[in-house]
Write an enzyme that holds these catalytic residues in place. Structure first.
Site, PDB file in Angstrom:
ATOM      1  N   TRP A 184      34.036  35.799  44.387  1.00  0.00           N
ATOM      2  CA  TRP A 184      33.045  36.792  43.971  1.00  0.00           C
ATOM      3  C   TRP A 184      32.640  36.583  42.518  1.00  0.00           C
ATOM      4  O   TRP A 184      31.498  36.812  42.134  1.00  0.00           O
ATOM      5  CB  TRP A 184      33.622  38.204  44.145  1.00  0.00           C
ATOM      6  CG  TRP A 184      32.686  39.288  43.699  1.00  0.00           C
ATOM      7  CD1 TRP A 184      31.729  39.924  44.447  1.00  0.00           C
ATOM      8  CD2 TRP A 184      32.611  39.873  42.383  1.00  0.00           C
ATOM      9  NE1 TRP A 184      31.066  40.860  43.678  1.00  0.00           N
ATOM     10  CE2 TRP A 184      31.583  40.849  42.412  1.00  0.00           C
ATOM     11  CE3 TRP A 184      33.309  39.663  41.185  1.00  0.00           C
ATOM     12  CZ2 TRP A 184      31.248  41.612  41.300  1.00  0.00           C
ATOM     13  CZ3 TRP A 184      32.969  40.424  40.073  1.00  0.00           C
ATOM     14  CH2 TRP A 184      31.954  41.381  40.139  1.00  0.00           C
ATOM     15  N   HIS A 185      33.582  36.097  41.694  1.00  0.00           N
ATOM     16  CA  HIS A 185      33.330  35.985  40.272  1.00  0.00           C
ATOM     17  C   HIS A 185      32.431  34.817  39.898  1.00  0.00           C
ATOM     18  O   HIS A 185      31.833  34.845  38.820  1.00  0.00           O
ATOM     19  CB  HIS A 185      34.658  35.870  39.512  1.00  0.00           C
ATOM     20  CG  HIS A 185      35.365  37.170  39.363  1.00  0.00           C
ATOM     21  ND1 HIS A 185      36.159  37.700  40.363  1.00  0.00           N
ATOM     22  CD2 HIS A 185      35.391  38.073  38.341  1.00  0.00           C
ATOM     23  CE1 HIS A 185      36.657  38.860  39.953  1.00  0.00           C
ATOM     24  NE2 HIS A 185      36.204  39.113  38.738  1.00  0.00           N
ATOM     25  N   GLY A 186      32.333  33.805  40.704  1.00  0.00           N
ATOM     26  CA  GLY A 186      31.511  32.679  40.279  1.00  0.00           C
ATOM     27  C   GLY A 186      31.395  31.595  41.321  1.00  0.00           C
ATOM     28  O   GLY A 186      32.172  31.515  42.266  1.00  0.00           O
ATOM     29  N   PHE A 189      28.069  36.429  36.736  1.00  0.00           N
ATOM     30  CA  PHE A 189      28.699  36.874  37.965  1.00  0.00           C
ATOM     31  C   PHE A 189      27.789  37.793  38.749  1.00  0.00           C
ATOM     32  O   PHE A 189      28.016  38.020  39.912  1.00  0.00           O
ATOM     33  CB  PHE A 189      30.011  37.589  37.666  1.00  0.00           C
ATOM     34  CG  PHE A 189      30.930  36.785  36.783  1.00  0.00           C
ATOM     35  CD1 PHE A 189      31.040  35.418  36.977  1.00  0.00           C
ATOM     36  CD2 PHE A 189      31.615  37.374  35.755  1.00  0.00           C
ATOM     37  CE1 PHE A 189      31.876  34.662  36.162  1.00  0.00           C
ATOM     38  CE2 PHE A 189      32.451  36.632  34.944  1.00  0.00           C
ATOM     39  CZ  PHE A 189      32.577  35.272  35.153  1.00  0.00           C
TER      40      PHE A 189
END
Length: 463
Positions: free
Chosen positions: A317-319, A463
Site C-alpha cells: 500500500w505504501h509504494g 503514497f
C-alpha cells in the site's frame, strides 16, 4: 499544495475559512467540496477528474446497495464490482508499471510499460471510498443521499493527501451534524501550529541528514546509523506533523478527525508499534481484511496466513516498488513471531530491553522503507551491524552537525512535551501566556524557515 507552504497558510486557508463561515450552513459542504477540488487541482489538474469519477461511481454503488436491500445476490455483485473498479484503478496507476517491468525483467520480454503518473493521495481516497461501500453492505451506515455531501467526504482537503484514513461510518454523522465555533477554530489552529513546527523545524532538518547519508553510497557504521536514525525521526515528524495539521484543519471546519499516532517510539513490541503508528491504516486493514479473513479466531496456520497477507499488502500500500513489500513482510514476520512465542519472552525481560527491541526493529525497518534498491538497503544494515568501516570523515561531520537536531527529535518523541503543555494548562493565565508566547515563537521560526529555505519535502506524497 502543501499545508506547510506560505501560499496555503496565508492565502488558501484564510480564504477558505472566510468563505465557509460567511455562507449559510446548508451551503457549507458545497463550499468545502469546491475548495477541496481547487486544492487537489492545484497539484493534479488532470487527476482531479479521476477523484471525481471515484466519488460519483462509489456514490452510485452505495445507492444500488441500498436499493437491493434484502436481495443478497445482487448486493454481493454490486459490492464486488465496486471493489474491483476501485482496486483496478489503484492497481493501474500505482502498480502496473512495477509489475510489467518485473515480468519483462524476469522473462526477457518487452511489454510496453504503462507511463501513467501516480495521482496524489489515490491510496488514501480509494480506501475511504471502499469503506463507504463496505459499511453500507454490512448495514453499519446508511447510503448517502447527497452527492455533494459524499463528494465532501471523499475530497475533504485536510485528509485528502495524507490521511488520517477515515472510515465512512465514522464520518457520515458529521457531514450534516457537526458543530462549528470559535473555540473549535482556536483549538484547530493550535493543533495545526504543533504540526507545522514538527514538519518544518524538525522533519525538514532531519531530511537533510538522511538525504546526505544516502548520497554516501557505501556508508561506514557511523554514517549508516546516523542516516537510519535521521530517517526514523524524519518520517515520524513528517507524517505525524502533517497529520496534526490535518486534524487541526478539520477541527477549524467543525470535524473531529481520528488520531493517527500515539508515541510510536515508546512501544515495547512490534505489535505495540503498529497499534501506535498510522493507527487509521491499521484499523482499516483490521476491519476490512484481517477480520474477514478470520482474524485470530482460527487455527495457527490460518493465523499465520492472515497476518502474512495483511502485512505484505500493508507494505505494498505504501509504494510501488518491491522494497515496500519486503518492509511489510519484515513487520509481518516480527508480529507473527510475537503472536506465536516471542511476546511471552518479551514479557519476562526488563521494560528497557522491550523498548530497545521495538525501537531497533523500527530503525532497521525504515532502512528497507527508505531505499528502493534492496541491495543498497542490505548494505546499510550490514554497515550498521559492523560489516563495514567504523567511522569516516563524512560521518564524523554529519554527527557533529546533526547531533543537536537528533537529540531534540528524540526528546519530542517522548511524552514529556505533552506533559509540559498539560502543566502549563494547569497554571491558569500564567501558563496560557507562556504557552501562547511559545507557540508564537515556533510559528515565527517555522515561517522564517519556509521563507529562507525552499527544501520542504513531504514523504507521503508518493503514497
Amino acid at each position: 499544495m502543501l499545508f506547510s507552504s506560505l501560499f496555503f497558510i496565508f492565502i488558501f486557508l484564510p480564504v477558505s475559512l472566510a468563505a465557509y463561515y460567511l455562507l449559510p450552513r446548508k451551503w457549507r459542504n458545497l463550499c468545502l467540496f469546491v475548495f477541496s477540488l481547487v486544492f487537489y487541482a492545484w497539484g493534479e489538474p488532470v487527476y482531479v477528474f479521476l477523484m471525481l469519477f471515484t466519488a460519483v461511481f462509489d456514490y452510485a454503488v452505495g445507492t444500488l446497495l441500498e436499493r437491493f436491500a434484502g436481495r443478497p445476490g445482487p448486493r454481493r455483485a454490486v459490492l464486488a464490482f465496486g471493489i474491483c473498479v476501485n482496486l483496478g484503478m489503484l492497481a493501474y496507476f500505482k502498480y502496473a508499471a512495477l509489475f510489467v517491468s518485473t515480468v519483462n525483467s524476469a522473462f526477457s520480454l518487452s511489454i510496453p510499460v504503462p507511463a501513467a503518473a501516480l495521482p496524489i493521495g489515490i491510496s488514501f481516497y480509494t480506501f475511504e471510498s471502499l469503506s463507504y461501500a463496505i459499511d453500507i453492505y454490512r448495514g453499519e451506515a446508511p447510503a448517502q443521499k447527497s452527492l455533494i455531501d459524499f463528494g465532501t467526504y471523499v475530497s475533504f482537503f485536510p485528509h485528502l493527501i495524507s490521511g488520517p484514513i477515515i472510515q465512512y461510518k465514522e464520518m457520515q454523522a458529521q457531514l450534516r451534524g457537526r458543530t462549528e465555533s470559535m473555540e473549535h477554530v482556536t483549538e484547530g489552529a493550535l493543533r495545526f501550529l504543533h504540526g507545522l513546527f514538527k514538519k518544518v523545524l524538525l522533519a525538514n532538518n532531519l531530511a537533510l541528514i538522511a538525504d546526505k547519508v544516502q548520497y554516501f553510497g557505501h556508508p561506514s557504521a557511523l554514517s549508516a546509523w546516523l542516516g537510519a536514525l535521521a530517517f526514523t525521526f524524519q518520517i515520524y515528524f513528517d507524517f505525524s506533523g502533517y497529520t496534526d495539521m490535518a486534524i487541526g484543519l478539520g477541527r477549524m471546519f467543525g470535524f473531529i478527525l481520528p488520531e493517527n499516532f500515539n508515541l510510536p517510539y515508546s512501544s515495547r513490541s512490534a505489535s505495540d508499534f503498529w497499534r501506535r503508528w498510522h493507527m487509521t491504516l491499521g484499523r482499516w486493514f483490521r476491519d476490512y481484511l484481517y477480520i474477514p479473513l478470520g482474524g485470530n479466531r482460527c487455527s495457527t496456520v490460518k493465523l499465520v496466513r492472515n497476518l502474512a497477507v495483511v502485512w505484505v499488502l500493508t507494505g505494498f500500500w505504501h509504494g510501488s516498488s518491491w522494497n515496500f513489500a519486503v518492509w511489510g513482510a519484515y513487520w509481518g514476520f516480527l508480529i507473527i513471531c510475537e503472536k506465536l512465542f516471542l511476546q511471552k519472552w518479551l514479557d519476562r525481560i526488563p521494560v528497557f530491553f522491550q523498548w530497545l527491541y521495538a525501537f531497533l526493529a523500527a530503525v532497521v525497518g525504515w532502512v528497507f522503507f527508505s531505499y528502493t534498491d534492496l541491495r543498497a538497503a542490505c548494505g546499510v544494515v550490514a554497515a550498521m551491524f559492523g560489516f563495514s568501516g567504523g567511522t569516516d570523515s563524512l560521518g564524523v561531520y554529519a554527527l557533529i552537525t546533526g547531533a543537536p537536531i537528533l537529540l531534540l527529535a528524540a526528546l519530542f518523541c517522548t511524552p514529556y512535551p505533552a506533559r509540559l503543555l498539560g502543566w502549563l494548562d494547569r497554571k491558569g493565565r500564567t501558563g496560557l501566556a507562556l504557552r501562547s508566547a511559545g507557540m508564537t515563537v515556533l510559528f515565527l521560526l517555522s515561517i522564517a524557515a519556509l521563507v529562507d529555505n525552499s527544501y520542504n519535502p513531504f514523504l507521503y506524497f508518493r503514497f
